[in-house]
Design an enzyme around this catalytic site. Structure first.
Site, mmCIF file in Angstrom:
data_model
loop_
_atom_site.group_PDB
_atom_site.id
_atom_site.type_symbol
_atom_site.label_atom_id
_atom_site.label_comp_id
_atom_site.label_asym_id
_atom_site.label_seq_id
_atom_site.Cartn_x
_atom_site.Cartn_y
_atom_site.Cartn_z
ATOM 1 N N GLU A 170 -31.960 83.326 29.869
ATOM 2 C CA GLU A 170 -32.612 83.781 28.645
ATOM 3 C C GLU A 170 -33.749 84.760 28.908
ATOM 4 O O GLU A 170 -33.923 85.741 28.165
ATOM 5 C CB GLU A 170 -33.139 82.576 27.851
ATOM 6 C CG GLU A 170 -32.088 81.844 27.036
ATOM 7 C CD GLU A 170 -31.368 80.758 27.801
ATOM 8 O OE1 GLU A 170 -30.724 79.908 27.166
ATOM 9 O OE2 GLU A 170 -31.440 80.769 29.051
ATOM 10 N N GLU A 223 -27.340 74.525 28.510
ATOM 11 C CA GLU A 223 -28.108 73.571 27.710
ATOM 12 C C GLU A 223 -27.185 72.568 27.024
ATOM 13 O O GLU A 223 -27.524 71.388 26.882
ATOM 14 C CB GLU A 223 -28.949 74.325 26.688
ATOM 15 C CG GLU A 223 -30.013 75.201 27.334
ATOM 16 C CD GLU A 223 -30.724 76.097 26.335
ATOM 17 O OE1 GLU A 223 -31.617 75.590 25.640
ATOM 18 O OE2 GLU A 223 -30.374 77.279 26.238
#
Length: 250
Positions: free
Chosen positions: A128, A108
């Protein structure tokens, strides 16, 4: 120190310096990156930023899960953190020099950069979901960068992929041998930094606005401001006089 800052002419290099933890992000590290980016933004002599990681194993492994599992605070609310970069339009060009694995928050972080030079051995992913978490730090913006079906596959499977696949998807600009990553990123940043600072800021601003559906009136107003600037005049004069421009940023 968990974050190192160096200057290379008009380029600031910010290095995540936790190689023993695969450059994972804890509260101190996020605050350090935030402080470095704020300082670079406020320094008129800085034209571009390179963000990288120490060592050759990882650019950033994302959130420090050991610190999280131990109940440690993941955000230092007393200091600016990654939000100065990931949750608003950062005005200066930022190049990710991805020296190794970039997963979860590390992926990210790379996505928040404008350009990416990556090592041929680098791996990427949003794992995640494998830990019962959500890629809320920027991963959910992935459909703005690649087709929705591919973004969903990457986010819902949590599987990693290699540098060649990242290039196929259009997520990175250049794939080079690992020992050339920082040098290539600095060369790219140097090329950018030689250009007019006002023009750089507005060009980035307009491209991001256009990608998000900005109206033509907004774009025309910003363009007119640049064409009327002292830098625009200096660029033309320097061209006719066959010399390098002397930018003022105004």
């Amino acid at each position: 120190m968990s974050v190192l800052v160096e200057r290379h002419d008009a380029v600031t290099v910010v290095t995540i310096n936790r190689p023993e933890a695969r450059n994972a992000l804890d509260a101190e590290t996020m605050a350090g990156i935030g402080a470095a980016l704020v300082a670079a933004e406020q320094d008129a002599d800085v034209r571009a930023v390179v963000l990288t990681g120490a060592g050759d194993r990882a650019f950033c492994a994302g959130m420090d899960l050991r610190a999280f599992a131990a109940g440690g605070a993941m955000i230092d609310e007393s200091r600016p953190g990654l939000e100065v970069f990931t949750q608003r339009a950062y005005p200066k060009p930022v190049i990710a020099a991805v020296n190794g694995t970039a997963v979860a928050g590390g992926f990210e972080l790379m996505l928040a950069c404008d350009l990416a030079v990556v090592a041929d051995h680098a791996k990427f992913g949003l794992p995640e979901v494998k830990r019962g978490l959500v890629a809320a730090g920027g991963g959910t913006n992935l459909p703005r960068r690649i087709p929705l079906a591919w973004a969903l596959e990457l986010a819902l499977t949590g599987e990693t992929f290699d540098a060649a696949r990242a290039a196929e998807l259009g997520l990175v600009n250049r794939v080079v041998p690992g020992d050339q990553v920082l040098g290539e990123a600095l060369a790219l940043a140097g090329t950018i930094a030689r250009n007019g600072p006002l023009a750089l800021r507005v060009t980035k601003e307009l491209m991001l606005a256009q990608a998000q559906g900005a109206g033509q009136e907004e774009i025309a107003a910003a363009t007119a401001h640049v064409f009327a600037s002292a830098d625009a005049k200096e660029g033309a004069i320097a061209f006719t006089e066959k010399r390098e421009p002397r930018w003022t940023g105004a």
